[in-house]
Design a protein around this motif. Structure first.
Motif, PDB file in Angstrom:
ATOM      1  N   ILE A 143      16.793  52.867  22.371  1.00 13.73           N
ATOM      2  CA  ILE A 143      16.504  53.407  21.032  1.00 13.73           C
ATOM      3  C   ILE A 143      16.304  54.923  21.109  1.00 13.73           C
ATOM      4  CG2 ILE A 143      14.804  53.413  19.161  1.00 13.73           C
ATOM      5  CD1 ILE A 143      14.451  50.356  19.783  1.00 13.73           C
ATOM      6  N   SER A 144      15.637  55.383  22.149  1.00 20.12           N
ATOM      7  CA  SER A 144      15.429  56.827  22.317  1.00 20.12           C
ATOM      8  C   SER A 144      16.759  57.542  22.506  1.00 20.12           C
ATOM      9  CB  SER A 144      14.522  57.105  23.522  1.00 20.12           C
ATOM     10  OG  SER A 144      13.257  56.546  23.344  1.00 20.12           O
ATOM     11  N   PHE A 146      19.727  56.525  21.579  1.00 18.87           N
ATOM     12  CA  PHE A 146      20.447  56.436  20.313  1.00 18.87           C
ATOM     13  C   PHE A 146      19.933  57.487  19.324  1.00 18.87           C
ATOM     14  CE2 PHE A 146      20.994  54.630  16.027  1.00 18.87           C
ATOM     15  CZ  PHE A 146      22.382  54.479  16.021  1.00 18.87           C
ATOM     16  N   ALA A 147      18.613  57.623  19.229  1.00 13.81           N
ATOM     17  CA  ALA A 147      18.022  58.608  18.306  1.00 13.81           C
ATOM     18  C   ALA A 147      18.407  60.023  18.696  1.00 13.81           C
ATOM     19  CB  ALA A 147      16.500  58.455  18.272  1.00 13.81           C
ATOM     20  N   LEU A 148      18.425  60.297  19.974  1.00 19.75           N
ATOM     21  CA  LEU A 148      18.793  61.639  20.443  1.00 19.75           C
ATOM     22  C   LEU A 148      20.253  61.963  20.147  1.00 19.75           C
ATOM     23  CD1 LEU A 148      16.968  61.636  23.888  1.00 19.75           C
ATOM     24  CD2 LEU A 148      16.508  63.201  21.988  1.00 19.75           C
ATOM     25  N   LYS A 150      22.665  60.074  18.137  1.00 17.38           N
ATOM     26  CA  LYS A 150      23.176  59.812  16.784  1.00 17.38           C
ATOM     27  C   LYS A 150      22.502  60.675  15.720  1.00 17.38           C
ATOM     28  CE  LYS A 150      25.384  57.362  13.651  1.00 17.38           C
ATOM     29  NZ  LYS A 150      26.765  57.571  13.376  1.00 17.38           N
ATOM     30  N   PHE A 151      21.191  60.746  15.762  1.00 16.91           N
ATOM     31  CA  PHE A 151      20.452  61.436  14.704  1.00 16.91           C
ATOM     32  C   PHE A 151      20.021  62.845  15.092  1.00 16.91           C
ATOM     33  CE2 PHE A 151      19.491  56.861  13.930  1.00 16.91           C
ATOM     34  CZ  PHE A 151      20.261  56.730  12.783  1.00 16.91           C
ATOM     35  N   LYS A 152      20.305  63.238  16.350  1.00 17.13           N
ATOM     36  CA  LYS A 152      19.974  64.595  16.828  1.00 17.13           C
ATOM     37  C   LYS A 152      18.483  64.915  16.646  1.00 17.13           C
ATOM     38  CE  LYS A 152      24.495  66.046  17.097  1.00 17.13           C
ATOM     39  NZ  LYS A 152      25.121  64.996  17.769  1.00 17.13           N
ATOM     40  N   ILE A 153      17.650  63.901  16.867  1.00 17.82           N
ATOM     41  CA  ILE A 153      16.202  64.080  16.766  1.00 17.82           C
ATOM     42  C   ILE A 153      15.735  64.939  17.929  1.00 17.82           C
ATOM     43  CG2 ILE A 153      13.989  62.871  16.853  1.00 17.82           C
ATOM     44  CD1 ILE A 153      15.335  60.537  15.434  1.00 17.82           C
ATOM     45  N   VAL A 158      10.931  62.470  20.162  1.00 16.82           N
ATOM     46  CA  VAL A 158      11.274  61.195  20.808  1.00 16.82           C
ATOM     47  C   VAL A 158      10.258  60.874  21.911  1.00 16.82           C
ATOM     48  CG1 VAL A 158      13.025  59.989  22.195  1.00 16.82           C
ATOM     49  CG2 VAL A 158      13.723  61.367  20.237  1.00 16.82           C
ATOM     50  N   SER A 162       7.875  57.667  21.770  1.00 16.28           N
ATOM     51  CA  SER A 162       7.989  56.707  22.888  1.00 16.28           C
ATOM     52  C   SER A 162       6.629  56.484  23.539  1.00 16.28           C
ATOM     53  CB  SER A 162       8.991  57.208  23.921  1.00 16.28           C
ATOM     54  OG  SER A 162      10.279  57.281  23.372  1.00 16.28           O
TER      55      SER A 162
END
Length: 171
Positions: A143-144, A146-148, A150-153, A158, A162
């Motif tokens: 999930i981390s 993916f967030a980094l 796909k969503f450029k968080i 993150v 986490s």
């Protein structure tokens, strides 16, 4: 020892960790568990992980003098090599052989970093049979990632999220 590792290592701190671990274990300075703890603390500390690890090992083995010697041993080679290479690299960086050499080093560096991650996971009993802990660790990782991607968080966000999730799951 750290001076030699500093001169012959490529790929940054994580790529240096397997070499540091090998030397520390051969010399009997730390156990595998102690070295894993050093790497964990060094990773959470500001600065390069290999230098931080070396300083922690140096302190454990020789106190303040050991920490200073280890830190200098890790930093001086990089400083000297960067100054030397930078003075001449600007002249040859477009050379196809130089570019090919750097391109060829990429998989080796990636392999060393992967090896360090796997060794760290094995030493901390994070790899093994499939259980709730291993599944939840993988889910947090996936999930981390993916967030980094796909969503450029922001990575700091993150990391904080986490950590909070870890407190609820494992705390």
């Amino acid at each position: 020892m750290f001076l030699i590792i500093g001169f012959v290592s490529f790929g940054g701190g994580y790529a240096m960790l397997p070499m540091i671990e090998r030397e520390v274990l051969i010399k009997g300075w730390l156990s595998v568990e102690e070295f894993s703890n050093v790497v964990a603390i060094a990773g959470m500390s500001p600065g390069p992980i290999a230098t931080n690890s070396a300083i922690f090992v140096g302190y454990k083995v020789g106190g303040i003098a050991g920490a200073v010697a280890a830190g200098v041993g890790m930093v001086v080679p990089s400083l000297l090599l960067v100054l030397l290479i930078a003075s001449f690299f600007f002249k040859v960086h477009h050379n196809k052989f130089v570019q090919a050499a750097f391109y060829g080093l990429r998989p080796i560096i990636t392999g060393l970093i992967g090896y360090a991650a796997i060794r760290f996971a094995m030493n901390n009993h994070l790899l093994g049979g499939v259980n709730w802990d291993s599944i939840s660790l993988f889910l947090i990782f996936a999930i981390s990632l993916f967030a980094l991607i796909k969503f450029k968080i922001h990575p700091l966000f993150v990391i904080v999220i986490s950590g909070i999730v870890g407190v609820f799951i494992y705390g």
